[in-house]
Design an enzyme around this catalytic site. Sequence first.
Site, short mmCIF file in Angstrom:
data_model
loop_
_atom_site.label_atom_id
_atom_site.label_comp_id
_atom_site.label_asym_id
_atom_site.label_seq_id
_atom_site.Cartn_x
_atom_site.Cartn_y
_atom_site.Cartn_z
N TRP A 226 0.68 -1.08 -0.05
CA TRP A 226 -0.06 -0.14 0.05
C TRP A 226 0.86 1.14 0.05
O TRP A 226 0.44 2.31 0.46
CB TRP A 226 -0.87 0.03 1.37
CG TRP A 226 -2.28 -0.93 1.14
CD1 TRP A 226 -3.37 -0.71 0.68
CD2 TRP A 226 -1.85 -2.43 1.56
NE1 TRP A 226 -4.29 -1.70 0.64
CE2 TRP A 226 -3.49 -2.86 1.20
CE3 TRP A 226 -1.00 -3.34 1.86
CZ2 TRP A 226 -3.67 -4.31 1.55
CZ3 TRP A 226 -1.42 -4.36 2.07
CH2 TRP A 226 -2.56 -5.01 1.87
N CYS A 261 -6.69 -5.40 -1.12
CA CYS A 261 -7.64 -6.21 -0.89
C CYS A 261 -8.32 -6.79 -2.04
O CYS A 261 -8.58 -7.96 -2.01
CB CYS A 261 -8.68 -5.54 -0.02
SG CYS A 261 -9.70 -4.27 -0.69
N ASP A 343 -10.97 -14.01 5.17
CA ASP A 343 -10.41 -12.75 4.32
C ASP A 343 -8.75 -12.93 4.56
O ASP A 343 -8.20 -13.30 5.52
CB ASP A 343 -10.67 -11.56 5.41
CG ASP A 343 -10.27 -10.16 4.84
OD1 ASP A 343 -9.39 -10.32 3.82
OD2 ASP A 343 -10.61 -9.29 5.36
N ASN A 383 -19.78 -2.93 12.00
CA ASN A 383 -20.59 -2.44 13.16
C ASN A 383 -19.88 -1.62 14.17
O ASN A 383 -20.64 -1.15 15.07
CB ASN A 383 -21.12 -3.63 14.07
CG ASN A 383 -22.75 -3.33 13.79
OD1 ASN A 383 -23.24 -2.41 13.53
ND2 ASN A 383 -23.36 -4.71 14.11
N ASP A 385 -18.69 1.82 15.98
CA ASP A 385 -18.92 3.21 16.09
C ASP A 385 -17.83 4.03 15.82
O ASP A 385 -16.77 3.76 16.24
CB ASP A 385 -19.46 3.41 17.61
CG ASP A 385 -20.78 2.97 18.02
OD1 ASP A 385 -21.32 2.27 16.93
OD2 ASP A 385 -21.05 2.71 19.21
N GLU A 432 -30.47 -0.02 12.17
CA GLU A 432 -29.87 0.75 13.11
C GLU A 432 -31.27 0.86 13.95
O GLU A 432 -32.02 1.20 13.35
CB GLU A 432 -28.98 1.66 12.59
CG GLU A 432 -28.48 2.63 13.81
CD GLU A 432 -27.39 2.14 14.36
OE1 GLU A 432 -26.93 2.30 15.66
OE2 GLU A 432 -26.70 0.95 13.90
N TYR A 503 -7.29 4.23 -0.63
CA TYR A 503 -8.48 3.75 -0.12
C TYR A 503 -8.80 3.35 1.11
O TYR A 503 -9.94 3.07 1.75
CB TYR A 503 -8.82 2.87 -1.38
CG TYR A 503 -8.33 1.39 -1.20
CD1 TYR A 503 -9.22 0.49 -0.39
CD2 TYR A 503 -7.17 1.12 -1.55
CE1 TYR A 503 -8.82 -0.82 -0.23
CE2 TYR A 503 -6.68 -0.34 -1.42
CZ TYR A 503 -7.25 -1.44 -0.63
OH TYR A 503 -6.87 -2.47 -0.65
#
Length: 624
Positions: A226, A261, A343, A383, A385, A432, A503
């Site tokens: 990267w 990715c 992944d 998910n 915050d 949500e 990105y």
Amino acid sequence: MRLNANKTAHRTNSYINDNLIVRRGQEFIMAITFNRSYDQSVDEVVLEFLIGEVRQAGEGRYTLIPIVLKSSVPSSWNWRIIGQQGLTTVLGITPSPKCIVGKFSSYLTVVTPIGKYRSKRNPDLDIYILFNAWNPGDDVFLNDESQRTEYVLNDQGIIFNGQVNNITSRPWNYGQFKRGVLDACLFVMNRSQMLLKDRQNVIKVVRRASAMINSNDDQGVIIGNWSNDYSMGTSPTSWTGSTEILLKYANTGLSVGYGQCWVFAGVFNTFMRCLGIPARVITCFNSAHDTVGEWITEIVVDERGTRDTAISNDSVWNFHCWNEAMMKRPDLPPGFNGWQVVDSTPQETSDDIFQCGPASVQAVKNGLVYYPFDSPFVFDEVNSDLYYMQRDRYGNMTILYMSTTYVGQLIITKTIGQSTYDDVTLTYKYPEGNAEDDATMSRVEKYGISVYRTAIGTPDVELTVTVPTVKMGDSFTLTAFLNNTSDERRTVQVLVTGTVVFYTGVNASDFMDAENTVLLEAGQSQSVDFNVNASDYTDKLVDQGYLSFTTIGNVLETTNTLTNKTTIKLQVPQLSLTLEGQPEVQVQMFVTLAFTNVFGFTLENITARMEGPGSTTIRTKQYR
């Protein structure tokens, strides 16, 4: 071996491979010709299937499957005599739906009163055995023909990227049927030093492969990069498919540079589909990378809005690609079979190795983050915050902005049989604020992580920012709108910083630092324009880069701080392809590629790459 008939029955006739390729748990036909008629009641014949190297000492180095052609002798594989014609006996062999996946050598042993005779190894009689999504006894069983066609047999795909309000895509040639690719995938498993007995378990196969597709720990397939310096390899954006990467790795034994990715996800998808595992590529927009593991992503800026990574190195990727694989999860309670996240992009370690998954999508959705494997990390990606915080010169921290909806805003995958996408966001998270979402967050907190959600007061001045759609190389205007909702005058100092970001949300370089002061009478609205010249950012652009603008509004009378974060994806010039000639098998045709340089400078060292399905080879052309 009845090669063509077997391959057609097992849906493996697309593999460009001269050997028999079958799927486990399904019968294939063999014909054996003796020098006299075979008599089952008298003759003792053993059919042997061997995987691994007998010469290698140690546990799990080879496995032998003997089939004694007598009904009284049990075998882990089923068999039957279909018929006899003269000297030829036709057999039906059914490998166990739980057998090892890989390449087997086949032998025939005949026992006579004067000794035992074993045939020599003939590579032409080697058999590849794959996972079988058509067999209910296989852990990768998928009970839908259209899904099996897409997720196992389709060798062409589309990987989505861009940003949530500007989705772009790139075609990807998975190429799992191309010559040499199946052997390359088995080379990856051999290189991983997986025990043979583990290769019958799809959970262990995909977990180990998620480590092997990247090169971080074990000299795996792809080197992640990267840095925007790809001089020692190939730029990630230049790849058009998986074939070139896998074949280069298998032929040299050296990791291939470079990947990001979507490259990791594309190659991993090829690996799984090639071995018969139903798999698809997922794109998550606004994917969180919380480096601490607390399900909170903190972005810290200084008083002028410049990113401060000394306090927090968390980031939000504009998009992130991973894979889903279809499988049963006998290691989990009922209800968690189906799609599992895997992944291979090296982000964080799991069991001290850069690997991730399989994590049940259902477990992630319901906050069951203690279920293996790596459910907490995936939960965080979709998910977390988001807290946007400002650190003043004295080290004091102020929360400028928080969102419970920004991360994992949209999660998509290619539509079956089409070039569009399906929204799969609700398979990962509940809407949500509804009861199920609240229950999920409460459940997560019970597992030892405190998810703080702090209420932020509403300032009496509103700030919004608009940026038009911008073509790469164009100048444009950023407009800040200020609205004074109070009944008093307000003075707002507006600061705008512009940064080229990867990105992944990581800063590459700053290119803009501007400010203006605005006086707003009670109830007044006003807009402020900031000009962005192409010359300011063009020479700072990076591969797959974005322009990110942080706008800070300091209200002098109230000391309130307003903030806005706007990220744009520059529109790149398009390639056009024109076909000439008849698009017909075995008929020559021509493809013309056209590209217009829209920049104010000369482009140098251009590489054009084209790839197609089947036996079409990769074509490249160089231009100074």
